[in-house]
Design a protein around this motif. Structure first.
Motif, short mmCIF file in Angstrom:
data_model
loop_
_atom_site.label_atom_id
_atom_site.label_comp_id
_atom_site.label_asym_id
_atom_site.label_seq_id
_atom_site.Cartn_x
_atom_site.Cartn_y
_atom_site.Cartn_z
N GLU A 240 -84.46 -6.63 -10.53
CA GLU A 240 -84.29 -6.42 -11.97
C GLU A 240 -85.16 -5.29 -12.51
OE1 GLU A 240 -85.00 -10.34 -13.47
OE2 GLU A 240 -83.15 -11.12 -12.57
N LEU A 241 -86.33 -5.09 -11.92
CA LEU A 241 -87.25 -4.07 -12.43
C LEU A 241 -87.11 -2.72 -11.73
CD1 LEU A 241 -90.53 -6.14 -12.91
CD2 LEU A 241 -88.87 -5.43 -14.65
N GLU A 242 -86.61 -2.71 -10.51
CA GLU A 242 -86.50 -1.47 -9.75
C GLU A 242 -85.06 -1.09 -9.43
OE1 GLU A 242 -89.10 -1.35 -6.30
OE2 GLU A 242 -90.47 -2.73 -7.28
N PHE A 243 -84.36 -1.99 -8.75
CA PHE A 243 -83.03 -1.68 -8.23
C PHE A 243 -81.99 -1.47 -9.33
CE2 PHE A 243 -79.13 -3.72 -6.13
CZ PHE A 243 -78.68 -2.53 -5.59
N PHE A 244 -81.83 -2.45 -10.19
CA PHE A 244 -80.81 -2.32 -11.24
C PHE A 244 -81.07 -1.13 -12.17
CE2 PHE A 244 -80.05 -7.22 -10.95
CZ PHE A 244 -79.40 -7.06 -9.74
N PRO A 245 -82.32 -0.96 -12.66
CA PRO A 245 -82.55 0.21 -13.51
C PRO A 245 -82.28 1.54 -12.80
CG PRO A 245 -84.32 -1.37 -13.80
CD PRO A 245 -83.49 -1.85 -12.64
N LEU A 246 -82.65 1.63 -11.53
CA LEU A 246 -82.39 2.85 -10.78
C LEU A 246 -80.89 3.10 -10.67
CD1 LEU A 246 -83.35 5.23 -9.03
CD2 LEU A 246 -83.22 3.67 -7.06
N ALA A 247 -80.15 2.04 -10.39
CA ALA A 247 -78.69 2.18 -10.27
C ALA A 247 -78.08 2.59 -11.61
CB ALA A 247 -78.08 0.88 -9.78
N LEU A 248 -78.53 1.96 -12.69
CA LEU A 248 -77.99 2.29 -14.01
C LEU A 248 -78.32 3.72 -14.42
CD1 LEU A 248 -78.74 -1.08 -15.82
CD2 LEU A 248 -76.46 -0.13 -15.33
N GLU A 249 -79.48 4.18 -14.03
CA GLU A 249 -79.91 5.53 -14.37
C GLU A 249 -79.20 6.58 -13.50
OE1 GLU A 249 -83.93 7.86 -13.32
OE2 GLU A 249 -84.21 6.14 -14.65
N THR A 250 -78.93 6.24 -12.26
CA THR A 250 -78.45 7.22 -11.28
C THR A 250 -76.93 7.33 -11.21
OG1 THR A 250 -80.42 6.76 -9.95
CG2 THR A 250 -78.59 7.88 -8.85
N LEU A 251 -76.26 6.19 -11.23
CA LEU A 251 -74.81 6.20 -11.04
C LEU A 251 -74.10 6.55 -12.34
CD1 LEU A 251 -74.50 3.06 -8.75
CD2 LEU A 251 -74.57 5.47 -8.06
N THR A 252 -73.02 7.30 -12.21
CA THR A 252 -72.26 7.73 -13.38
C THR A 252 -71.27 6.64 -13.80
OG1 THR A 252 -70.46 8.69 -12.09
CG2 THR A 252 -72.37 10.13 -12.57
N HIS A 253 -70.70 6.84 -14.97
CA HIS A 253 -69.67 5.92 -15.47
C HIS A 253 -68.53 5.80 -14.46
CE1 HIS A 253 -67.20 3.77 -18.33
NE2 HIS A 253 -66.24 4.66 -18.15
N GLU A 254 -68.14 6.91 -13.87
CA GLU A 254 -67.06 6.91 -12.87
C GLU A 254 -67.45 6.10 -11.64
OE1 GLU A 254 -68.12 9.74 -14.48
OE2 GLU A 254 -66.38 9.74 -15.84
N HIS A 255 -68.71 6.22 -11.22
CA HIS A 255 -69.17 5.43 -10.08
C HIS A 255 -69.06 3.94 -10.38
CE1 HIS A 255 -71.96 9.05 -9.06
NE2 HIS A 255 -70.83 9.16 -8.38
N TRP A 256 -69.50 3.56 -11.59
CA TRP A 256 -69.45 2.14 -11.97
C TRP A 256 -68.01 1.63 -12.03
CZ3 TRP A 256 -73.33 -0.83 -11.22
CH2 TRP A 256 -74.62 -0.33 -11.29
N LEU A 257 -67.11 2.44 -12.55
CA LEU A 257 -65.70 2.03 -12.58
C LEU A 257 -65.18 1.80 -11.17
CD1 LEU A 257 -64.25 4.34 -15.39
CD2 LEU A 257 -64.72 1.88 -15.51
N GLU A 258 -65.53 2.68 -10.27
CA GLU A 258 -65.11 2.53 -8.87
C GLU A 258 -65.70 1.27 -8.25
OE1 GLU A 258 -63.57 2.84 -5.11
OE2 GLU A 258 -62.92 3.86 -6.94
N LEU A 259 -66.99 1.04 -8.48
CA LEU A 259 -67.64 -0.16 -7.94
C LEU A 259 -66.99 -1.43 -8.49
CD1 LEU A 259 -71.40 0.86 -8.15
CD2 LEU A 259 -70.05 0.54 -6.08
N GLU A 260 -66.79 -1.45 -9.78
CA GLU A 260 -66.22 -2.65 -10.40
C GLU A 260 -64.79 -2.90 -9.95
OE1 GLU A 260 -67.16 -2.23 -14.59
OE2 GLU A 260 -69.29 -2.39 -14.15
N SER A 261 -64.07 -1.84 -9.59
CA SER A 261 -62.71 -2.03 -9.09
C SER A 261 -62.70 -2.66 -7.70
CB SER A 261 -61.95 -0.69 -9.07
OG SER A 261 -62.40 0.12 -8.00
N GLN A 262 -63.83 -2.56 -6.98
CA GLN A 262 -63.93 -3.10 -5.63
C GLN A 262 -64.37 -4.56 -5.60
OE1 GLN A 262 -66.09 -0.56 -2.85
NE2 GLN A 262 -65.85 1.12 -4.32
#
Length: 176
Positions: free
Chosen positions: A128-150
């Motif tokens: 919660e303090l390292e991994f999720f914030p890093l992912a939210l900061e680093t991955l783009t909206h398009e990346h998240w859409l792709e991840l959520e589709s999987q």
């Protein structure tokens, strides 16, 4: 917008409730409810490994692809998932032995469960303090859409609304 990280955070909160229930069982006077502890430990071994951690793995894989230097600092989180599953099996075995009257297992149970709870909580906190914030900061909206589709986001059987009464009974909160 409800994101994949929101789902993971909700699952962490559900897991915290179960970990708290385990702690409460050990803190109460007398013998804990061994069958309840066993049920929680079985859940802790099966649900996260089958449904929760694969979602985290998707995010980690995306970080490895799009930000490998940042992801390298978090590579041990996946190994911790394996440690937690093994620890759940070990503590489950100890609970079973204690339930059968093994005095050494009864005496060792608070220490082993305490270590398991500490490790699990620290792991979730780090995510919660390292991994999720890093992912939210680093991955783009398009990346998240792709991840959520999987993600095939199965409903958590213990925390699903129709089983909520059973959970509340386990937590000692009838009618909630």
């Amino acid at each position: 917008m409800f994101t994949l990280v929101d789902v993971l955070l909700k699952e962490h909160q559900s897991m915290r409730e179960l970990l708290l229930l385990m702690q409460e069982q050990l803190d109460q006077p007398g013998d804990p409810d061994y069958s309840l502890l066993a049920e929680i430990l079985q859940y802790c071994e099966t649900y996260p490994g089958a449904y929760h951690h694969p979602k985290e793995d998707l995010i980690y894989d995306a970080l490895c692809t799009h930000a490998p230097d940042a992801a390298a600092a978090l590579e041990d989180l996946g190994a911790e998932h394996m440690v937690m599953a093994g620890a759940a099996r070990d503590v489950f075995r100890l609970v079973s032995e204690a339930a059968e009257g093994d005095k050494a297992a009864e005496e060792d149970l608070p220490r082993k469960v305490g270590a398991y709870l500490r490790f699990y909580r620290l792991h979730m906190r780090r995510e919660e303090l390292e991994f999720f914030p890093l992912a939210l900061e680093t991955l783009t909206h398009e990346h998240w859409l792709e991840l959520e589709s999987q993600v095939m986001n199965p409903t958590d059987p213990l925390f699903e609304q129709r089983d909520r009464a059973r959970l509340m009974e386990m937590l000692g909160r009838p009618g909630a």
